[in-house]
Structure formats: C-alpha cells, structure tokens
Design a protein around this motif. Structure first.
Motif, PDB file in Angstrom:
ATOM      1  N   LEU A 125       0.716  -1.298   0.042  1.00  0.00           N
ATOM      2  CA  LEU A 125      -0.018   0.049   0.060  1.00  0.00           C
ATOM      3  C   LEU A 125       0.913   1.205   0.135  1.00  0.00           C
ATOM      4  CD1 LEU A 125      -2.936  -1.373   2.414  1.00  0.00           C
ATOM      5  CD2 LEU A 125      -3.037  -0.797  -0.030  1.00  0.00           C
ATOM      6  N   LEU A 181      -1.181   5.367   6.417  1.00  0.00           N
ATOM      7  CA  LEU A 181      -1.060   5.896   5.072  1.00  0.00           C
ATOM      8  C   LEU A 181      -1.354   7.442   5.190  1.00  0.00           C
ATOM      9  CD1 LEU A 181      -2.988   3.102   3.423  1.00  0.00           C
ATOM     10  CD2 LEU A 181      -0.577   3.967   2.577  1.00  0.00           C
ATOM     11  N   GLU A 182      -2.158   7.608   6.065  1.00  0.00           N
ATOM     12  CA  GLU A 182      -2.721   9.072   6.129  1.00  0.00           C
ATOM     13  C   GLU A 182      -1.197   9.586   6.923  1.00  0.00           C
ATOM     14  OE1 GLU A 182      -6.586  10.774   7.880  1.00  0.00           O
ATOM     15  OE2 GLU A 182      -5.410  10.687   9.536  1.00  0.00           O
ATOM     16  N   THR A 193      -8.362   7.088   1.302  1.00  0.00           N
ATOM     17  CA  THR A 193      -8.422   5.651   1.536  1.00  0.00           C
ATOM     18  C   THR A 193      -9.652   5.214   2.100  1.00  0.00           C
ATOM     19  OG1 THR A 193      -5.952   5.611   2.107  1.00  0.00           O
ATOM     20  CG2 THR A 193      -7.145   3.841   2.780  1.00  0.00           C
ATOM     21  N   LEU A 213      -1.620  10.377  -2.744  1.00  0.00           N
ATOM     22  CA  LEU A 213      -2.846   9.850  -2.097  1.00  0.00           C
ATOM     23  C   LEU A 213      -4.110  10.610  -1.946  1.00  0.00           C
ATOM     24  CD1 LEU A 213      -3.817   7.009  -1.189  1.00  0.00           C
ATOM     25  CD2 LEU A 213      -2.928   7.498   1.079  1.00  0.00           C
ATOM     26  N   ALA A 253       0.659   4.106  -2.952  1.00  0.00           N
ATOM     27  CA  ALA A 253       0.633   5.702  -2.503  1.00  0.00           C
ATOM     28  C   ALA A 253       1.782   6.553  -2.824  1.00  0.00           C
ATOM     29  CB  ALA A 253       0.429   5.784  -0.886  1.00  0.00           C
ATOM     30  N   SER A 254       3.022   6.064  -2.862  1.00  0.00           N
ATOM     31  CA  SER A 254       3.924   6.949  -3.185  1.00  0.00           C
ATOM     32  C   SER A 254       4.172   7.254  -4.595  1.00  0.00           C
ATOM     33  CB  SER A 254       5.181   6.107  -2.399  1.00  0.00           C
ATOM     34  OG  SER A 254       5.613   5.020  -3.510  1.00  0.00           O
ATOM     35  N   PHE A 304       1.201  11.500   1.837  1.00  0.00           N
ATOM     36  CA  PHE A 304       1.785  11.312   0.571  1.00  0.00           C
ATOM     37  C   PHE A 304       0.999  12.235  -0.619  1.00  0.00           C
ATOM     38  CE2 PHE A 304       2.390   6.922   2.522  1.00  0.00           C
ATOM     39  CZ  PHE A 304       3.567   6.691   1.910  1.00  0.00           C
ATOM     40  N   LYS A 358      -6.563   6.639  -5.474  1.00  0.00           N
ATOM     41  CA  LYS A 358      -7.639   6.597  -4.198  1.00  0.00           C
ATOM     42  C   LYS A 358      -7.597   5.240  -3.745  1.00  0.00           C
ATOM     43  CE  LYS A 358     -11.194   8.903  -2.621  1.00  0.00           C
ATOM     44  NZ  LYS A 358     -12.564   9.448  -2.554  1.00  0.00           N
ATOM     45  N   LEU A 359      -7.443   5.020  -2.560  1.00  0.00           N
ATOM     46  CA  LEU A 359      -7.171   3.186  -2.319  1.00  0.00           C
ATOM     47  C   LEU A 359      -8.545   3.002  -1.718  1.00  0.00           C
ATOM     48  CD1 LEU A 359      -3.562   3.418  -0.644  1.00  0.00           C
ATOM     49  CD2 LEU A 359      -4.287   2.019  -2.588  1.00  0.00           C
TER      50      LEU A 359
END
Ligand SMILES: NC(=O)c1ccc[n+]([C@@H]2O[C@H](COP(=O)([O-])OP(=O)(O)OC[C@H]3O[C@@H](n4cnc5c(N)ncnc54)[C@H](O)[C@@H]3O)[C@@H](O)[C@H]2O)c1
Ligand SMILES: O=C(O)C[C@H](O)C(=O)O
Length: 326
Positions: free
Chosen positions: A22, A58-59, A69, A66, A26-27, A63, A38-39
């Motif tokens: 993930l 991730l938040e 999510t 990103l 995102a990167s 990123f 968008k995940l």
C-alpha cells in the motif's frame, strides 16, 4: 493534481503483502509520479480494524499522490468504480487441508469478487490476482465476470520472473539490466517452467550448462516460495508486493523494446496451452494491453516442461469445474 485519481482496490489489505504494497502505491510507484490514486481496501470483517490502522499510517505518510483511503468489508462496494484491482487476500492452506479443499475455500472468495468486478468496476478495469493458487483463483474470478474482456484478468508470475533474473544475474556475474527474454511458463507453483531458451545477455544468446539449469536454476526458482517460508516462517511479502507493483506498472507503461516479461494471462491457445486457462507466458505490454509473445521456437526440453505445468493447470480447472466454481 489536475488528473482525477485512479481507483485502486486492494484485497487482503491488512495482510503482510498488503502492508508492503500500500505504501508503494501511495508513493506513486504503481502508476507514476504524476498520477493521484485513491485506495479502496477490502478486508474480512475481523480484519477491518487492522486495515484501519494501516489507513491511519497511510494518512501519516502525507503522500502527495494519495487522494484518500476507504475501507470495506463488502466486495460490491470495494470494486465500485475501480480501475485497478489487486486481489491479494486468499485463504491459506491449513493443516489437513487437501488441494481440492483449498480451491473450494478460495472459490468462496474469488467468485463473489469476480461478480462484484463484473457489476461495478470501471470500464478500463485491470485485475491482478496474487492470492494463491493465483492462476486458478483468477480463472474463478474471470468466469464470474462475463462482461469484462478476458484480457483484463491476469495472475502474478512476475515474482518468479524476478527470481529467475536474480539467479541468472548471480550465476553470470552481470547486472539484471543486462539480461533479457527470460520467461516463466505455466502455473505459479513448483511445476512452473522458468526458461532461458531465448535469454540474451548483453544482446547475445547465452549458452548455459544443462545440468546447472535442470538441477539448480529451475528448482531454485520454482521452489523459492517454499524456501522463503522455511527461512522466514512466513511467505514472501515484500518481494511479492514489489512484483505486483512491477506487473501493473509494466501493464500500464509497456515493456521496453527488444524485451519481454512474464505474466499469467488468459490463453488464446498459443503454444498448445488450452484456450481459457490462465497460464504464464512471455508477454509484451503495449497501449495498456498484455500480449503473448508469438512465434517462439520451443525445444523438446521446454515443451515437456511447459506441458507438465499446463497439465497441473488443467487439473485445477477440472477440480473447480466439478465443484461448480466456474
Ligand atoms: N503469486 C505470487 O507470486 C505470490 C507470492 C507470495 C504470496 N502469494 C499469496 O498471496 C496471498 C496473501 O499473502 P499474505 O502474506 O499477504 O497473507 P496474509 O495472511 O498475511 O494476508 C491475507 C489477508 O487477506 C485477508 N482476506 C482473507 N479473505 C479475504 C476476503 N474474502 N476478502 C478480503 N480479504 C481477505 C485476510 O484477512 C488477511 O488480512 C496468499 O495467498 C499467498 O500465498 C502469492
Ligand atoms: O505463499 C506461497 O505458497 C509462496 C508464494 O506463492 C511465493 O511464491 O513466494
């Protein structure tokens, strides 16, 4: 960011491959440094909390690419409008489980996911199945998505391809960038055939000792997954995530001129592989499509190895057919 984000669904998001995958998506490593993503994470209800933890991280990565999510435990919602689907979550083999039991348990996962992709994914959907048995899981998902073109369903043998590159690079003492035209044929299993029949080193064909190929190279590549499990106590995760990134990146951006890669794609009958099976071939990618490399001469040794792995795929297909999964 002017472009609309690309929706990427990852199943098994709270698992070990998900954790390695993930952050690379995102990167920007999956689709490029100018493509926002968008995940959409799919997990079973018991693992949603863990997926939420990953989403928090991730938040925290802040990123730039990103765009958000979302987490789901319902495949219909997770695949709604998705452009890229990475099907990683699968049922692992547990003690006392026979191969048929494993295929049946995975049918319970990949049938509804195929149906959900058919019902709601974006028109340009591309699907990569990573969860094992990857080829046959992809076959199950594909057979429940009749409205999606067959060439959008693939399974991952890029990890095997990368393993073959690494082993040959070590043997010859040359960087992997000097190696071209290796190929993985057949199933992502110990029967797979990593072929150097057409391999080139620095633009020239290679003459490798047949005994080394048969007794060292082929078994090392084909049984590498088991060797990693033996060493780590867990199956490969970071290398699998890396290969998934490579598979999709190549699919979208193409293969370099004069080279190919390996992916399990729906057979059109090429090289005697029964039509409809999802088998690994040497493939090129162009304009967002994987195509089987045509016209290769196949020597007797390669023929026997390809046939053996394809026979295993036929057996798996027959089993899931008997179980009513396809
Ligand atoms: N093709 C390859 O080259 C390759 C390489 C390595 C691993 N694998 C396979 O990838 C799979 C995942 O490996 P891992 O190490 O991440 O496993 P893992 O057990 O760490 O994670 C799997 C995750 O999938 C989730 N899951 C199970 N059923 C699901 C469902 N119906 N929907 C959504 N999520 C679901 C689980 O809750 C778990 O979080 C395994 O099947 C493994 O064998 C394939
Ligand atoms: O999970 C496994 O059985 C092994 C995995 O498919 C791998 O190739 O590393």
């Amino acid at each position: 960011m002017t472009q609309a984000p690309v929706n990427v669904t990852v199943t098994g998001a709270a698992g070990q491959i998900g954790y390695a995958l993930l952050f690379r998506i995102a990167s920007g490593q999956l689709l490029g440094q100018d493509v926002p993503v968008k995940l959409r994470l799919l997990e079973i209800p018991q693992a949603v909390k863990a997926a939420e933890g990953t989403a928090m991280e991730l938040e925290d990565g802040a990123f730039p690419l990103l765009a958000g999510t979302d987490i789901f435990d319902d495949p219909k919602q997770a695949f709604e409008g998705t452009n890229i689907a990475l099907l990683v979550g699968a049922r692992p083999r547990s003690k006392g489980m026979e191969r048929g039991d494993l295929l049946e348990a995975n049918g319970g996962i990949f049938k509804p996911q195929g149906e959900a992709i058919n019902a709601g994914a974006a028109d340009d959907i591309k699907v990569l199945v990573v969860g094992n048995p990857a080829n046959t899981n992809a076959l199950i998902a594909r057979s429940h998505a009749p409205d999606v073109p067959a060439d959008r369903f693939t399974a991952m043998t890029r990890l095997d391809h990368n393993r073959a590159l690494a082993q040959l690079s070590k043997k010859l003492g040359v960087p992997v960038t000097e190696l071209k035209k290796l190929a993985i044929w057949g199933n992502h299993s110990a029967t797979q055939y990593p072929s150097v029949q057409h391999a080139e080193v620095g633009g020239k064909s290679v003459d490798l000792d047949q005994a080394w190929l048969e007794n060292d190279f082929i078994p090392t590549v084909a049984k590498r997954g088991a060797a990693i499990i033996e060493a780590r106590g867990l199956s490969s995760a970071a290398s699998a995530a890396s290969a998934a990134i490579d598979h999709v990146h190549t699919w979208v951006n193409g293969t370099p001129a004069g080279d190919w890669t390996s992916a399990a794609v729906v057979s059109d009958g090429s090289y005697g592989v029964p039509e409809g099976l999802i088998s690994s071939f040497p493939v090129t990618a162009e304009n967002g499509q994987y195509k089987i490399v045509q016209g290769l001469e196949i020597d007797d040794f390669s023929r026997a190895r390809i046939d053996a792995s394809v026979a295993e795929l036929v057996e798996e297909r027959d089993t899931v057919q008997k179980l009513g999964l396809i």
